[in-house]
Design an enzyme around this catalytic site. Structure first.
Site, PDB file in Angstrom:
ATOM      1  N   GLU A  57       0.823  -1.198   0.000  1.00  0.00           N
ATOM      2  CA  GLU A  57       0.000   0.000   0.000  1.00  0.00           C
ATOM      3  C   GLU A  57       0.868   1.264   0.000  1.00  0.00           C
ATOM      4  O   GLU A  57       0.623   2.207  -0.777  1.00  0.00           O
ATOM      5  CB  GLU A  57      -0.907   0.018   1.241  1.00  0.00           C
ATOM      6  N   SER A 175      15.067 -39.431 -18.799  1.00  0.00           N
ATOM      7  CA  SER A 175      14.036 -38.391 -18.774  1.00  0.00           C
ATOM      8  C   SER A 175      14.418 -37.127 -19.531  1.00  0.00           C
ATOM      9  O   SER A 175      13.645 -36.164 -19.547  1.00  0.00           O
ATOM     10  CB  SER A 175      13.708 -38.020 -17.322  1.00  0.00           C
ATOM     11  N   ARG A 218      20.828 -22.590 -12.418  1.00  0.00           N
ATOM     12  CA  ARG A 218      21.906 -22.382 -13.384  1.00  0.00           C
ATOM     13  C   ARG A 218      21.515 -21.342 -14.437  1.00  0.00           C
ATOM     14  O   ARG A 218      20.432 -20.783 -14.412  1.00  0.00           O
ATOM     15  CB  ARG A 218      22.278 -23.723 -14.034  1.00  0.00           C
ATOM     16  N   GLU A 309      11.377 -32.168  -6.447  1.00  0.00           N
ATOM     17  CA  GLU A 309      11.455 -32.452  -7.874  1.00  0.00           C
ATOM     18  C   GLU A 309      11.438 -33.952  -8.166  1.00  0.00           C
ATOM     19  O   GLU A 309      11.984 -34.411  -9.162  1.00  0.00           O
ATOM     20  CB  GLU A 309      12.700 -31.787  -8.467  1.00  0.00           C
ATOM     21  N   GLY A 311      11.333 -38.318  -7.175  1.00  0.00           N
ATOM     22  CA  GLY A 311      10.486 -38.950  -8.188  1.00  0.00           C
ATOM     23  C   GLY A 311       9.062 -39.228  -7.779  1.00  0.00           C
ATOM     24  O   GLY A 311       8.540 -38.707  -6.794  1.00  0.00           O
ATOM     25  N   ARG A 313       7.370 -41.791  -6.575  1.00  0.00           N
ATOM     26  CA  ARG A 313       6.984 -42.413  -5.293  1.00  0.00           C
ATOM     27  C   ARG A 313       7.038 -41.389  -4.160  1.00  0.00           C
ATOM     28  O   ARG A 313       6.123 -41.328  -3.322  1.00  0.00           O
ATOM     29  CB  ARG A 313       7.895 -43.601  -4.990  1.00  0.00           C
TER      30      ARG A 313
END
Length: 386
Positions: A57, A175, A218, A309, A311, A313
């Site tokens: 504000e 991946s 990075r 990030e 996996g 499971r």
């Protein structure tokens, strides 16, 4: 939504967008944006940049002064109730009164009882108050702040990338690359933000061993503090293994492992190299006690954010434990069509759709051809943004 609320929807959307410029930098304060409206136009803007600096504000009122815009009789649209608290900065409610604002439009009430109360002060002074404009979206804006105020754990962001058929890797675990370059750049931006405020990037042991990750921001986001690297695994690596985190970032690396592994000589060798090794305890299902892990991270490292990030499971376990506050999914326009490829989530044996975990979709955007979807815990219905 009432006609009075509808009138200010576009300005509140602008305030929400402006507020995001302060994301991560405001920690441990909430992310807030404001727009000054005069004669039906947004004429000044402000957002909370960092703890100890002007609230949204006041920043907006100062922007109006720089632009030579009078504030007398104007309307202030703000995503969060103006504070009535003198902390590192004076109360915003007082600044609003001094500026001659005649109407304040508020998205969400302040969940912090110490700072709340600005609405009552303004009403008592004769200021017209319009509340609840895009309330769900304004509450989502400060979801991290609510977690910090009401729990002893960090705010948990789950980030994953998947194909259209829900696969995060080909059979064998490869991946690279499912998501687009733009999506990957965005991930580094998130890592940089999390690192800037002392947060962590979290992966499971399978991801750690398969990808040998850096877990750093990075490219153009490499300057500044890097996030803590955190791995949950029942099997610790040997100190002599050639993992990047062990050789290049030992003092920024933290393993949560079983009580037996945490008490082993292998753990002591890792500790002698600068790595932190803690026990993850045991949940009722005999796996890691993820709630305890999150509390320990907040206590041990003063960590406000955890960016998980994978996996699949670990991601599912966090969702089942109710520990995911925000799920960011990069959905790539690709199809593997292989039932043996790695699924987005794994670890449950549901027998009916009624047993499915439910989330609410809050945001959809495009990044380099990928659909970027943001989900939050099911509960309140929010307006879907595109």
């Amino acid at each position: 939504m009432t006609p009075e609320q509808e009138e200010y929807v576009s300005f509140m959307r602008e305030a929400l967008k402006v507020a995001e410029q302060g994301r991560y930098s405001t920690c441990p304060n909430p992310t807030v944006g404001a727009v000054l409206v005069r004669d039906g136009c947004g004429v000044a803007r402000g957002f909370h940049r960092a703890a100890g600096q002007d609230h949204a504000e006041v920043a907006c009122l100062k922007d109006a002064a720089v632009r030579g815009v009078p504030t007398d009789g104007a309307t202030l649209v703000v995503t969060l109730e103006p504070c009535n608290h003198h902390g590192k900065t004076p109360p915003c409610a007082k600044a609003i009164l001094q500026a001659g604002i005649t109407r304040v439009v508020i998205g969400a009430r302040d969940p912090n009882p110490v700072a709340a109360g600005g609405t009552a002060i303004l009403r008592t002074a004769g200021i017209e108050i319009v509340e609840g404009v895009l309330e769900d979206e304004c509450r989502d804006l400060i979801a991290d702040f609510v977690v910090w105020q009401t729990t002893d754990r960090p705010y948990v962001l789950l980030k994953m990338a998947a194909t259209l058929d829900g696969r995060i890797a080909a059979r064998g675990g490869l991946s690279r690359w499912i998501s687009s370059e733009s999506s990957r750049i965005l991930t580094h931006q998130w890592r940089a933000g999390v690192g800037r405020c002392g947060g962590a990037v979290l992966v499971g042991g399978g991801t750690f061993r398969a990808d040998n990750p850096h877990l750093t921001a990075r490219g153009k986001f490499s300057d500044g503090p890097q996030p803590l690297a955190c791995i949950i695994t029942s099997r610790l690596p040997d100190v002599c293994e050639n993992f990047y985190l062990l050789t290049e970032r030992p003092e920024q690396t933290l393993f949560f492992t079983s009580p037996a592994a945490a008490a082993s000589s292998q753990a002591d060798k890792l500790r002698s190299g600068g790595v932190r090794v803690l026990s993850y305890g045991h949940s009722r299902q005999a796996g890691a006690d993820l709630a305890a892990v999150m509390s320990e991270m907040r206590r041990e490292t003063v960590c406000p954010y955890v960016l998980c990030e994978g996996g699949g499971r670990l991601a599912l376990s966090l969702l089942e434990a109710g520990l995911v506050d925000e799920f960011r999914l990069h959905l790539a326009p690709k199809i593997l069509g292989d039932s043996d490829a790695v699924p987005l989530f794994t670890g449950r044996a549901s027998v009916s759709v009624a047993e499915a975990l439910s989330l609410r979709l809050c945001e959809t955007r495009l990044y380099g051809g990928d659909a970027h979807l943001v989900f939050r815990p099911a509960g309140r219905t929010c307006v879907n943004k595109t």
